[in-house]
Write a protein that holds these residues in place. Structure first.
Motif, PDB file in Angstrom:
ATOM      1  N   ALA A 103      40.498  16.497 -40.010  1.00 35.64           N
ATOM      2  CA  ALA A 103      41.732  17.228 -40.298  1.00 35.64           C
ATOM      3  C   ALA A 103      41.611  18.619 -39.711  1.00 35.64           C
ATOM      4  N   ASN A 104      42.687  19.058 -39.093  1.00 34.86           N
ATOM      5  CA  ASN A 104      42.782  20.425 -38.582  1.00 34.86           C
ATOM      6  C   ASN A 104      44.207  20.900 -38.846  1.00 34.86           C
ATOM      7  N   ASN A 105      44.393  21.558 -39.962  1.00 37.17           N
ATOM      8  CA  ASN A 105      45.710  22.058 -40.334  1.00 37.17           C
ATOM      9  C   ASN A 105      45.793  23.554 -40.073  1.00 37.17           C
ATOM     10  N   THR A 106      45.287  23.937 -38.898  1.00 34.00           N
ATOM     11  CA  THR A 106      45.400  25.308 -38.422  1.00 34.00           C
ATOM     12  C   THR A 106      46.225  25.266 -37.142  1.00 34.00           C
ATOM     13  N   ASP A 107      46.501  26.414 -36.595  1.00 33.23           N
ATOM     14  CA  ASP A 107      47.201  26.458 -35.311  1.00 33.23           C
ATOM     15  C   ASP A 107      46.225  26.655 -34.163  1.00 33.23           C
ATOM     16  N   ARG A 108      44.933  26.449 -34.435  1.00 32.73           N
ATOM     17  CA  ARG A 108      43.887  26.641 -33.441  1.00 32.73           C
ATOM     18  C   ARG A 108      43.312  25.292 -33.015  1.00 32.73           C
ATOM     19  N   LEU A 109      42.732  25.266 -31.831  1.00 33.06           N
ATOM     20  CA  LEU A 109      42.108  24.052 -31.296  1.00 33.06           C
ATOM     21  C   LEU A 109      40.611  24.106 -31.616  1.00 33.06           C
ATOM     22  N   ILE A 110      40.248  23.611 -32.795  1.00 38.67           N
ATOM     23  CA  ILE A 110      38.862  23.756 -33.223  1.00 38.67           C
ATOM     24  C   ILE A 110      37.907  22.914 -32.385  1.00 38.67           C
ATOM     25  N   ALA A 111      38.384  21.839 -31.771  1.00 38.08           N
ATOM     26  CA  ALA A 111      37.509  21.063 -30.875  1.00 38.08           C
ATOM     27  C   ALA A 111      37.067  21.938 -29.708  1.00 38.08           C
ATOM     28  N   GLU A 112      37.980  22.722 -29.159  1.00 32.52           N
ATOM     29  CA  GLU A 112      37.621  23.626 -28.063  1.00 32.52           C
ATOM     30  C   GLU A 112      36.645  24.699 -28.534  1.00 32.52           C
ATOM     31  N   GLU A 113      36.811  25.164 -29.754  1.00 34.59           N
ATOM     32  CA  GLU A 113      35.883  26.161 -30.297  1.00 34.59           C
ATOM     33  C   GLU A 113      34.487  25.566 -30.470  1.00 34.59           C
ATOM     34  N   LEU A 114      34.415  24.305 -30.887  1.00 37.80           N
ATOM     35  CA  LEU A 114      33.112  23.650 -31.031  1.00 37.80           C
ATOM     36  C   LEU A 114      32.445  23.452 -29.665  1.00 37.80           C
ATOM     37  N   VAL A 115      33.225  23.122 -28.650  1.00 36.82           N
ATOM     38  CA  VAL A 115      32.681  22.990 -27.292  1.00 36.82           C
ATOM     39  C   VAL A 115      32.165  24.351 -26.815  1.00 36.82           C
ATOM     40  N   ALA A 116      32.938  25.399 -27.043  1.00 44.88           N
ATOM     41  CA  ALA A 116      32.520  26.745 -26.642  1.00 44.88           C
ATOM     42  C   ALA A 116      31.245  27.172 -27.370  1.00 44.88           C
ATOM     43  N   ALA A 117      31.045  26.653 -28.582  1.00 42.40           N
ATOM     44  CA  ALA A 117      29.844  26.972 -29.354  1.00 42.40           C
ATOM     45  C   ALA A 117      28.628  26.179 -28.887  1.00 42.40           C
ATOM     46  N   GLY A 118      28.849  25.141 -28.063  1.00 41.68           N
ATOM     47  CA  GLY A 118      27.719  24.402 -27.523  1.00 41.68           C
ATOM     48  C   GLY A 118      27.677  22.910 -27.810  1.00 41.68           C
ATOM     49  N   ILE A 119      28.667  22.371 -28.484  1.00 42.77           N
ATOM     50  CA  ILE A 119      28.689  20.930 -28.740  1.00 42.77           C
ATOM     51  C   ILE A 119      29.381  20.246 -27.561  1.00 42.77           C
ATOM     52  N   PRO A 120      28.708  19.294 -26.909  1.00 40.74           N
ATOM     53  CA  PRO A 120      29.334  18.618 -25.766  1.00 40.74           C
ATOM     54  C   PRO A 120      30.602  17.864 -26.181  1.00 40.74           C
ATOM     55  N   PRO A 121      31.625  17.866 -25.334  1.00 33.78           N
ATOM     56  CA  PRO A 121      32.880  17.177 -25.681  1.00 33.78           C
ATOM     57  C   PRO A 121      32.684  15.707 -26.038  1.00 33.78           C
ATOM     58  N   GLU A 122      31.748  15.031 -25.373  1.00 35.82           N
ATOM     59  CA  GLU A 122      31.537  13.611 -25.661  1.00 35.82           C
ATOM     60  C   GLU A 122      30.908  13.379 -27.036  1.00 35.82           C
ATOM     61  N   SER A 123      30.419  14.447 -27.675  1.00 32.08           N
ATOM     62  CA  SER A 123      29.856  14.335 -29.022  1.00 32.08           C
ATOM     63  C   SER A 123      30.875  14.681 -30.099  1.00 32.08           C
ATOM     64  N   ILE A 124      32.112  14.950 -29.682  1.00 30.63           N
ATOM     65  CA  ILE A 124      33.187  15.268 -30.614  1.00 30.63           C
ATOM     66  C   ILE A 124      34.196  14.121 -30.599  1.00 30.63           C
ATOM     67  N   VAL A 125      34.531  13.611 -31.775  1.00 31.99           N
ATOM     68  CA  VAL A 125      35.524  12.548 -31.901  1.00 31.99           C
ATOM     69  C   VAL A 125      36.716  13.123 -32.662  1.00 31.99           C
ATOM     70  N   LEU A 126      37.896  12.926 -32.121  1.00 37.13           N
ATOM     71  CA  LEU A 126      39.111  13.383 -32.793  1.00 37.13           C
ATOM     72  C   LEU A 126      39.568  12.308 -33.775  1.00 37.13           C
ATOM     73  N   GLY A 127      38.944  12.296 -34.942  1.00 36.16           N
ATOM     74  CA  GLY A 127      39.267  11.314 -35.970  1.00 36.16           C
ATOM     75  C   GLY A 127      40.697  11.421 -36.444  1.00 36.16           C
ATOM     76  N   LEU A 128      41.308  12.576 -36.236  1.00 37.97           N
ATOM     77  CA  LEU A 128      42.699  12.775 -36.645  1.00 37.97           C
ATOM     78  C   LEU A 128      43.681  12.156 -35.659  1.00 37.97           C
ATOM     79  N   GLN A 129      43.183  11.682 -34.530  1.00 30.07           N
ATOM     80  CA  GLN A 129      44.025  10.990 -33.545  1.00 30.07           C
ATOM     81  C   GLN A 129      43.921   9.472 -33.760  1.00 30.07           C
ATOM     82  N   PRO A 130      44.990   8.743 -33.504  1.00 32.56           N
ATOM     83  CA  PRO A 130      44.908   7.275 -33.621  1.00 32.56           C
ATOM     84  C   PRO A 130      43.849   6.717 -32.658  1.00 32.56           C
ATOM     85  N   PRO A 131      43.151   5.658 -33.056  1.00 33.33           N
ATOM     86  CA  PRO A 131      42.099   5.092 -32.206  1.00 33.33           C
ATOM     87  C   PRO A 131      42.550   4.753 -30.791  1.00 33.33           C
ATOM     88  N   ASP A 132      43.785   4.305 -30.620  1.00 34.66           N
ATOM     89  CA  ASP A 132      44.236   3.930 -29.282  1.00 34.66           C
ATOM     90  C   ASP A 132      44.539   5.136 -28.399  1.00 34.66           C
TER      91      ASP A 132
END
Length: 124
Positions: free
Chosen positions: A72-101
Motif C-alpha cells: 500500500a502506498n497512500n501518499t502522493d510520492r513514488l516510494i518504489a523510486e525512493e527505495l531504488v534511490a536508496a540502493g534496492i535494485p528495481p528487480e527486488s521490488i514487487v508492486l503488490g498493490l498492482q494487479p498481477p497481470d
C-alpha cells in the motif's frame, strides 16, 4: 542475507521518515508498526477527526522471499523510486498493490513464485 538486512534497514528508514511528517489534525497521530519477525512494516494514521474514527494505512511494505513488496502506498510520492534511490535494485521490488497481470509491464520485479527458477535462487 546481507542484502536482506540492508533491505530491512532501508524499509524501516523510509517508513520512519514518512511517519515523522507532522500531522495537521491534532486529533490524529502517526504511528509505525514494525513486525520484524514476519518482515511487515507499516505507517498508519490513527485517532479521531470531527467525531469520526481515523485508522488509515498510509504505507505498508512486506519483505517476502527476499523481495520488497509495496502493498500500500497512500501518499502522493513514488516510494518504489525512493527505495531504488536508496540502493534496492528495481528487480527486488514487487508492486503488490498492482494487479498481477500488470506487474510484468512495470519497471520493477516479479514475485519469485512467478519466476521460472526456485524461489531460493530468485535474484541472488
Amino acid at each position: 542475507m546481507d542484502s536482506l538486512n540492508n533491505y530491512r534497514k532501508l524499509v524501516k528508514q523510509l517508513v520512519t521518515e514518512y511517519a515523522e511528517i507532522p500531522v495537521f489534525d491534532s486529533g490524529t497521530q502517526n504511528a509505525t508498526i514494525f513486525d520484524v519477525e514476519n518482515d511487515r512494516y507499516m505507517f498508519i494514521n490513527i485517532g479521531w477527526s470531527k467525531e469520526q474514527r481515523i485508522h488509515h494505512c498510509v504505507i505498508h511494505i512486506d519483505i517476502i522471499d527476499g523481495q520488497v513488496w509495496i502493498q500500500a502506498n497512500n501518499t502522493d510520492r513514488l516510494i518504489a523510486e525512493e527505495l531504488v534511490a536508496a540502493g534496492i535494485p528495481p528487480e527486488s521490488i514487487v508492486l503488490g498493490l498492482q494487479p498481477p497481470d500488470v506487474r510484468p509491464y512495470t519497471a520493477y520485479g516479479l514475485p519469485c513464485s512467478e519466476m521460472p527458477m526456485a524461489a531460493e535462487e530468485c535474484y541472488k
